[in-house]
Design an enzyme around this catalytic site. Structure first.
Site, mmCIF file in Angstrom:
data_model
loop_
_atom_site.group_PDB
_atom_site.id
_atom_site.type_symbol
_atom_site.label_atom_id
_atom_site.label_comp_id
_atom_site.label_asym_id
_atom_site.label_seq_id
_atom_site.Cartn_x
_atom_site.Cartn_y
_atom_site.Cartn_z
ATOM 1 N N HIS A 1 0.807 -1.224 0.000
ATOM 2 C CA HIS A 1 0.000 0.000 0.000
ATOM 3 C C HIS A 1 0.836 1.268 0.000
ATOM 4 O O HIS A 1 0.312 2.355 -0.170
ATOM 5 C CB HIS A 1 -0.975 0.023 1.182
ATOM 6 C CG HIS A 1 -0.301 0.315 2.497
ATOM 7 N ND1 HIS A 1 0.386 -0.627 3.192
ATOM 8 C CD2 HIS A 1 -0.209 1.466 3.214
ATOM 9 C CE1 HIS A 1 0.876 -0.091 4.302
ATOM 10 N NE2 HIS A 1 0.537 1.180 4.343
HETATM 11 C C1 UD1 Z 1 -2.062 5.364 6.289
HETATM 12 C C2 UD1 Z 1 -0.773 5.682 7.043
HETATM 13 C C3 UD1 Z 1 0.212 4.531 6.888
HETATM 14 C C4 UD1 Z 1 -0.432 3.215 7.264
HETATM 15 C C5 UD1 Z 1 -1.700 3.030 6.463
HETATM 16 C C6 UD1 Z 1 -2.431 1.757 6.778
HETATM 17 C C7 UD1 Z 1 -0.150 8.061 7.063
HETATM 18 C C8 UD1 Z 1 0.836 9.031 6.558
HETATM 19 N N1 UD1 Z 1 -0.111 6.860 6.492
HETATM 20 O O1 UD1 Z 1 -1.726 5.279 4.917
HETATM 21 O O2 UD1 Z 1 1.315 4.763 7.747
HETATM 22 O O3 UD1 Z 1 0.493 2.171 7.005
HETATM 23 O O4 UD1 Z 1 -2.572 4.127 6.739
HETATM 24 O O5 UD1 Z 1 -3.493 1.576 5.867
HETATM 25 O O6 UD1 Z 1 -0.895 8.367 7.957
HETATM 26 N N2 UD1 Z 1 -8.848 5.399 1.555
HETATM 27 C C9 UD1 Z 1 -10.098 4.890 1.357
HETATM 28 N N3 UD1 Z 1 -10.788 4.479 2.460
HETATM 29 C C10 UD1 Z 1 -10.294 4.566 3.704
HETATM 30 C C11 UD1 Z 1 -9.015 5.092 3.883
HETATM 31 C C12 UD1 Z 1 -8.294 5.500 2.798
HETATM 32 O O7 UD1 Z 1 -10.583 4.795 0.252
HETATM 33 O O8 UD1 Z 1 -10.980 4.175 4.662
HETATM 34 C C13 UD1 Z 1 -8.089 5.849 0.382
HETATM 35 C C14 UD1 Z 1 -8.220 7.350 0.220
HETATM 36 O O9 UD1 Z 1 -8.558 7.603 -1.069
HETATM 37 C C15 UD1 Z 1 -6.836 7.878 0.487
HETATM 38 C C16 UD1 Z 1 -5.927 6.664 0.341
HETATM 39 O O10 UD1 Z 1 -6.740 5.511 0.554
HETATM 40 O O11 UD1 Z 1 -6.453 8.875 -0.383
HETATM 41 C C17 UD1 Z 1 -4.827 6.691 1.351
HETATM 42 O O12 UD1 Z 1 -5.350 6.878 2.667
HETATM 43 P P1 UD1 Z 1 -4.501 7.690 3.781
HETATM 44 O O13 UD1 Z 1 -5.173 7.640 5.080
HETATM 45 O O14 UD1 Z 1 -4.154 9.036 3.248
HETATM 46 O O15 UD1 Z 1 -3.149 6.902 3.863
HETATM 47 P P2 UD1 Z 1 -2.829 5.343 3.806
HETATM 48 O O16 UD1 Z 1 -2.140 5.072 2.526
HETATM 49 O O17 UD1 Z 1 -4.000 4.503 4.148
#
Ligand code: UD1
Length: 386
Positions: free
Chosen positions: A208
């Site tokens: 991821h």
């Molecule tokens: C975050 C953490 C990372 C952790 C990961 C676990 C930071 C900087 N990163 O990364 O350390 O390993 O979580 O998953 O805080 N999204 C959805 N649904 C959700 C959540 C996210 O669709 O419930 C999508 C969104 O479009 C978003 C992308 O996933 O843009 C990334 O989500 P984000 O919370 O920004 O970071 P992660 O990559 O999940």
């Protein structure tokens, strides 16, 4: 800080999937202590049912008292928005201490708010360092640790890192790995959920990190390396929403679908069930490196570095970076029955939540949560004295 009332009020902040398995044991341990008031704030950084709600259910975490419903955005936007929404909550709740978990944007944002409001912060999973500042989590770890008043470390490398950064030893306590509390508690249930028709030999893949999934060449090279093995090794691939989107964008979904088992993000218990029986885990996650070490499952980490070096030195983890020849060689080694066996690190014993509760309440009673004196750490005097 003056302690105006006897009842300690502890406010926990979580936001993203890896936070949930860390907060659960601390909430449980504190719930058994007399006269502790607890408030749970969910920032809403993760908001999908299968990234958040199902974890609350399976881990028996009470519904959050407050949900900031922040959602996704750029790092600056997400961090700032959490700060703006969290500040009035702290002002209204007036907690004695705020506990933050791990290294996600929610962790650093909450710590910053509290530091500005002069509210003590305790950081669970303090001291981990990848020494790679291109990782957003490394920035979150550095900021959070500098601002925290009580730093609760999962392994002694954390104590050494904090000492090197000039953190007063009296603020640091080696409590062990709290995520392992959740794993140990739910493993028996997870074992029961394993489907009867699981293949004998399979790999569990999770990717991821933007550094792996946002670049089509890198993502394709990892997947193509793994596809070479699918005759000998089934691959289960639960997809983070970002990874799912990238596979679609880069036209890689069909390639994977033919030979791998693509799935939505799995709930905690089902993922653990698959993980404990896996021949190997291939991942870029932090927490999964630790879980695989505890379970004794060989883990190949598709990253150049790790903030959890103990999983390499003591556990089952091998860093393969972007070296696909190394990934191939390590999978061959595992298929030949020569995967790393490893051992369980010190204090990864299922009791870290209790030690964290003890530590918080002792410090509260002594009035040393805030501006902790330069006394020895209660759990690791020899280490922190350096
Ligand atoms: C975050 C953490 C990372 C952790 C990961 C676990 C930071 C900087 N990163 O990364 O350390 O390993 O979580 O998953 O805080 N999204 C959805 N649904 C959700 C959540 C996210 O669709 O419930 C999508 C969104 O479009 C978003 C992308 O996933 O843009 C990334 O989500 P984000 O919370 O920004 O970071 P992660 O990559 O999940």
């Amino acid at each position: 800080m003056t302690y105006s009332h006897q009842l300690p009020h502890i406010l926990h902040v979580v936001g993203a999937r890896p936070n949930f398995m860390k907060v659960a044991p601390v909430l449980r341990a504190l719930a058994t202590r007399p006269a502790v008031k607890q408030t749970l704030v969910h920032t809403g950084q993760h908001y999908d049912a299968n990234m958040s709600d199902v974890f609350f259910r399976q881990l028996e975490i009470p519904a959050p008292d407050v949900n900031l419903s922040v959602g996704a955005g750029s790092h600056a936007w997400q961090t700032a928005e959490i700060m703006i929404r969290f500040e009035p909550v702290v002002q209204q709740c007036e907690p004695d201490v705020v506990v933050v978990y791990g290294d996600v944007n929610s962790t650093a944002a909450a710590a910053l708010v509290c530091a500005k409001l002069n509210v003590p912060v305790a950081h669970v999973e303090a001291g981990l360092r990848s020494f790679d500042r291109t990782m957003p989590e490394e920035i979150n770890r550095l900021v959070t640790d500098q601002l925290s008043d009580l730093l609760l470390t999962p392994s002694l490398d954390g104590n050494r890192n904090l000492a090197r950064e000039g953190i007063a030893p009296g603020k640091v306590a080696f409590v062990g790995n709290v995520m392992i509390d959740t794993l140990a508690r739910l493993l028996p249930l997870a074992i029961q959920t394993v489907p009867a028709d699981l293949p004998k030999c399979y790999g569990l893949l999770t990717l991821h990190r933007p550094s792996n999934v946002d670049n089509p060449e890198i993502l394709r090279s990892i997947l193509q390396t793994l596809l070479e093995f699918t005759d000998e090794l089934d691959i289960f691939f639960p997809l983070h929403p970002r990874t799912q989107r990238r596979l679609d964008e880069f036209g890689l979904t069909c390639l994977c679908q033919r030979k791998m088992r693509l799935m939505d993000p799995l709930p905690y218990v089902e993922f653990l069930g698959l993980q404990h029986r896996a021949t190997c885990v291939i991942t870029d996650s932090g927490g999964i490196q630790e879980e695989a070490t505890f379970l004794g499952v060989p883990c190949l980490t598709v990253r150049e570095n790790t903030e959890r070096p103990i999983t390499v030195t003591c556990g089952t983890n091998t860093l393969v970076g972007r070296n696909m020849d190394l990934l191939t060689a390590e999978i061959r080694r595992i298929l030949a029955g020569q995967g790393k066996l490893g051992a369980r690190p010190e204090l990864w014993d299922g009791r870290a939540g209790e030690r964290i509760a003890d530590c918080l309440l002792e410090r509260y009673a002594q009035g040393t949560l805030w501006n902790a004196p330069q006394s020895q750490s209660m759990f690791a005097p020899a280490e922190t004295a350096q």
